[in-house]
Design a protein around this motif. Structure first.
Motif, mmCIF file in Angstrom:
data_model
loop_
_atom_site.group_PDB
_atom_site.id
_atom_site.type_symbol
_atom_site.label_atom_id
_atom_site.label_comp_id
_atom_site.label_asym_id
_atom_site.label_seq_id
_atom_site.Cartn_x
_atom_site.Cartn_y
_atom_site.Cartn_z
ATOM 1 N N PRO A 127 0.787 -1.233 0.000
ATOM 2 C CA PRO A 127 0.000 0.000 0.000
ATOM 3 C C PRO A 127 0.822 1.287 0.000
ATOM 4 N N ALA A 128 1.871 1.359 0.801
ATOM 5 C CA ALA A 128 2.659 2.597 0.846
ATOM 6 C C ALA A 128 3.222 2.916 -0.529
ATOM 7 N N TYR A 129 3.694 1.892 -1.235
ATOM 8 C CA TYR A 129 4.272 2.092 -2.558
ATOM 9 C C TYR A 129 3.196 2.481 -3.577
ATOM 10 N N TYR A 130 2.052 1.760 -3.573
ATOM 11 C CA TYR A 130 1.058 2.110 -4.595
ATOM 12 C C TYR A 130 0.300 3.391 -4.282
ATOM 13 N N ILE A 131 0.267 3.792 -3.016
ATOM 14 C CA ILE A 131 -0.337 5.083 -2.686
ATOM 15 C C ILE A 131 0.535 6.214 -3.252
ATOM 16 N N ILE A 135 -1.368 7.261 -6.549
ATOM 17 C CA ILE A 135 -2.174 8.455 -6.228
ATOM 18 C C ILE A 135 -1.312 9.713 -6.228
ATOM 19 N N GLY A 136 -0.042 9.552 -5.807
ATOM 20 C CA GLY A 136 0.854 10.706 -5.734
ATOM 21 C C GLY A 136 0.835 11.400 -4.387
ATOM 22 N N TRP A 137 0.213 10.768 -3.401
ATOM 23 C CA TRP A 137 0.129 11.366 -2.060
ATOM 24 C C TRP A 137 1.188 10.733 -1.149
ATOM 25 N N LYS A 138 2.358 11.266 -1.156
ATOM 26 C CA LYS A 138 3.430 10.688 -0.333
ATOM 27 C C LYS A 138 3.093 10.771 1.156
ATOM 28 N N TRP A 139 2.455 11.858 1.560
ATOM 29 C CA TRP A 139 2.103 12.021 2.975
ATOM 30 C C TRP A 139 1.153 10.922 3.433
ATOM 31 N N PHE A 140 0.224 10.535 2.557
ATOM 32 C CA PHE A 140 -0.742 9.473 2.882
ATOM 33 C C PHE A 140 -0.026 8.121 2.936
ATOM 34 N N ALA A 141 0.941 7.939 2.033
ATOM 35 C CA ALA A 141 1.721 6.706 2.019
ATOM 36 C C ALA A 141 2.536 6.572 3.301
ATOM 37 N N ILE A 142 3.082 7.677 3.766
ATOM 38 C CA ILE A 142 3.879 7.657 5.003
ATOM 39 C C ILE A 142 2.998 7.315 6.199
ATOM 40 N N ILE A 143 1.787 7.890 6.223
ATOM 41 C CA ILE A 143 0.853 7.570 7.318
ATOM 42 C C ILE A 143 0.540 6.073 7.329
ATOM 43 N N LYS A 467 0.726 5.025 -15.484
ATOM 44 C CA LYS A 467 1.979 5.740 -15.239
ATOM 45 C C LYS A 467 2.640 5.273 -13.935
ATOM 46 N N ASN A 468 3.940 5.524 -13.855
ATOM 47 C CA ASN A 468 4.743 5.262 -12.654
ATOM 48 C C ASN A 468 4.897 3.785 -12.311
ATOM 49 N N ALA A 469 4.596 2.906 -13.273
ATOM 50 C CA ALA A 469 4.853 1.472 -13.071
ATOM 51 C C ALA A 469 6.293 1.213 -13.531
#
Length: 485
Positions: A127-131, A135-143, A467-469
Motif C-alpha cells: 500500500p505505501a508504494y502504490y499510494i 495516487i501521488g500522495w506521499k504524505w498518505f503513504a507515510i501515514i 503511469k509510474n509502473a
C-alpha cells in the motif's frame, strides 16, 4: 488505557465502517464481474506456476507468505469469538466477507504488483508504494507505512502469541513465560534470515498444518454428519435473525462476522499486497488472482472447519448484548481456542487440546513471521536511499518484545489492541484502493484479452496508459530483451 482502546475501537469498528467494508468488497466484485467465480480454476493453476528469482519469490511462496499472515489465531480463536459474541449467524457473514473480499484482495494485490520496485536487490511493494506512485500522495503513504509498522510489530503479534501460550498452557501445562521465550528464539532465528528464509519456512509449514487441521475437522464432522444440515440451517437462519434463540442478534452477527472475517482473511486490510509484490510473475493480474484465492483458503476452508466442529458438537457459549447467555454449554470457558479444543475433545478424548495447541502454535507462529515481513517492507519504504540496518534491528527487537509480552499479558486487552491496529490499516487501505481501482481493472481486462488470444499474458503499462509502473517499463522490459537475445 482500556478506555482509550475501547473508544478507538468504537470509532474504527463502528457500524457504518462495517457496512463500508462490505460495500467496497461488493463494488469490486461487481466491477471485476465476479472474478472470484469466473476465474477460480485459473487461480488454482496460477498458484503452482512461476519460479523464484534472485529478486523475488515464486507465486506459491508469495501465497504461502500471505497465508502465513491470514491463517492464524483468527481461524481458530477468532472464529470461536465470532460465535461467542455474534452467534452462529456470524459465520455466514464471515463467508460473505470472504466471498466479496476476494474482489478487494485481487485489486490490492494487483496494485502491489503494478507499482512494485526492485529495492536493494529484492522486490518490494504494498500500500505505501502504490499510494505514492499511483495516487501521488506521499504524505498518505507515510501515514500508512507508520500505521502498518505500529500494527504489525507492536499491536498484533501479541494476539498470536497470547493464543499460542493459552493453548499450550491448557493442553500441556506449559508456563506462559516459557512459551514466550521459546517463540522469540524461534522467530528470531527466522526473521534474522531475511525474506527467503521466511518464504521457505512458510511454503512447507503453512500447507502441511492447514491440511492436517482440515483433515481432523472432516473426521469430527463425519462422525456427526447427520447434524450437518441442521447446523448449516442454524448458521443461515441466525444470520438473518430468523432463528428464535438468536433473533435479537442481527447487528451483532454482522459486526462480529465482518470484523473477525476481515481479521482472519485480511481482504482489503493491506497486508496481502506486501507478499504479492514479492512474486516473480509476467503480469500483475496473475498474482492478484492467486492472492484472491488465498482468502478462500483462509475463510471458506479453515474458518469453516473450525465453525462446523464447534457448532456440530455444541461446544460453545453465546452472549447477548446485555451479557446474559443465550447458549452456555461451556461454563467458565473464555471465548477462543478453548471452544475448538472442547469440540475435538468431545469426539476424540485426550487428543483435542493437544492438537489445537499444536495447530495454533504453527498457525500463529507463521503469522508473526509474516507480520515481521510486512513491517520490514514498510521500514524499507521509509528508509529508501538510506542505510536501513539500525531501523530493521529496532523493528526486530520491538516485534520480539511484543510477542513475549503478548504471551504473558491479559487476553482481552491483547485482542482489543489488535483490533485497533487492524482498523487503522483497513481504513487507510480501503480509501487507497477505491481511488486506484482503475489501473487494477485495466490490468484484469488486459490479462483476460491476452488469455483469449491464447497468450501467456505479459504486462505493458504504457500500452494501458498506467503511469509510474517503473519496474515494468524499465527493468522488466530490459530483462525480457536480455532473455530474447
Amino acid at each position: 488505557m482500556n478506555l482509550v482502546v475501547d473508544w478507538l475501537n468504537s470509532v474504527l469498528w463502528s457500524t457504518p465502517v462495517i457496512y463500508f467494508i462490505l460495500a467496497v468488497g461488493l463494488l469490486f466484485t461487481v466491477l471485476t464481474r465476479f472474478l472470484q467465480v469466473r476465474h477460480i480454476k485459473e487461480m488454482v493453476v496460477l498458484m503452482f506456476q512461476g519460479k523464484s528469482s534472485k529478486e523475488g519469490v515464486s507465486s506459491f511462496q508469495a501465497l504461502s507468505i500471505a497465508l502465513s499472515g491470514r491463517v492464524g489465531t483468527g481461524n481458530i480463536a477468532g472464529t470461536a469469538t465470532a460465535i461467542a459474541f455474534g452467534g452462529p449467524g456470524a459465520i455466514f457473514w464471515m463467508w460473505t466477507i470472504a466471498f466479496i473480499g476476494a474482489g478487494s484482495a485481487f485489486i490490492e494485490s494487483t496494485l502491489a504488483q503494478i507499482y512494485k520496485v526492485n529495492q536493494d536487490g529484492q522486490y518490494r511493494g504494498g500500500p505505501a508504494y502504490y499510494i505514492e506512485k499511483g495516487i501521488g500522495w506521499k504524505w498518505f503513504a507515510i501515514i500508512f507505512a507508520f500505521s502498518a509498522i505500529l500494527a504489525m510489530s507492536l499491536l498484533m503479534p501479541g494476539i498470536q502469541s497470547d493464543s499460542i501460550a493459552a493453548g499450550l498452557d491448557n493442553a500441556f501445562g506449559v508456563e506462559k513465560w516459557v512459551t514466550g521465550l521459546l517463540l522469540i528464539v524461534l522467530i528470531g532465528i527466522i526473521i534474522f534470515g531475511g525474506v527467503k528464509r521466511i518464504a521457505t519456512v512458510a511454503q512447507y509449514v503453512v500447507p502441511f498444518m492447514a491440511l492436517a487441521y482440515i483433515f481432523v475437522a472432516v473426521i469430527i464432522i463425519s462422525m456427526n454428519i447427520s447434524q450437518l444440515p441442521e447446523v448449516f440451517m442454524l448458521i443461515v437462519k441466525s444470520a438473518f435473525a430468523l432463528e428464535s434463540a438468536f433473533g435479537g442478534m442481527l447487528g451483532l452477527a454482522v459486526m462480529w462476522g465482518v470484523k473477525r472475517g476481515v481479521f482472519s482473511n485480511e481482504a482489503g486490510q493491506g497486508t496481502g499486497p506486501h507478499a504479492a509484490a514479492a512474486a516473480e510473475v509476467s503480469h500483475p493480474a496473475k498474482q492478484g488472482l492467486v492472492q484472491a484465492f488465498s482468502v478462500y483458503i483462509d475463510t471458506l476452508f479453515i474458518c469453516s472447519a473450525t465453525a462446523f466442529m464447534i457448532l456440530i458438537t455444541g461446544m460453545y457459549n453465546t452472549k447477548a448484548a446485555d451479557d446474559s447467555y443465550i447458549v452456555n454449554n461451556l461454563p467458565g470457558v473464555e471465548p477462543g481456542a478453548g471452544y475448538t479444543q472442547a469440540a475435538i475433545e468431545s469426539v476424540m478424548p485426550g487428543f483435542g487440546s493437544g492438537f489445537v495447541a499444536i495447530a495454533l502454535f504453527f498457525f500463529a507462529f507463521t503469522t508473526i513471521m509474516a507480520y515481521y515481513y510486512m513491517a520490514e517492507t514498510n521500514i524499507a519504504y521509509l528508509t529508501r536511499g538510506k542505510d536501513p540496518k539500525i531501523a530493521m534491528f529496532i523493528l526486530k527487537v520491538v516485534l520480539l518484545g511484543a510477542t513475549f509480552l503478548g504471551a504473558i499479558r491479559e487476553s482481552g486487552l491483547v485482542w482489543d489492541l489488535g483490533d485497533v491496529g487492524l482498523g487503522l490499516m483497513v481504513w487507510l487501505n480501503l480509501i487507497a484502493i477505491l481511488m486506484l481501482a482503475k489501473p487494477a481493472l485495466a490490468a484484469l481486462k488486459d490479462y483476460e484479452a491476452q488469455k483469449k488470444q491464447g497468450l501467456d499474458p505479459v504486462f505493458d503499462p504504457e500500452k494501458l496508459g498506467i503511469k509510474n509502473a517503473d519496474y515494468w517499463t524499465n527493468e522488466y522490459k530490459q530483462k525480457n530483451k536480455d532473455n530474447v537475445s
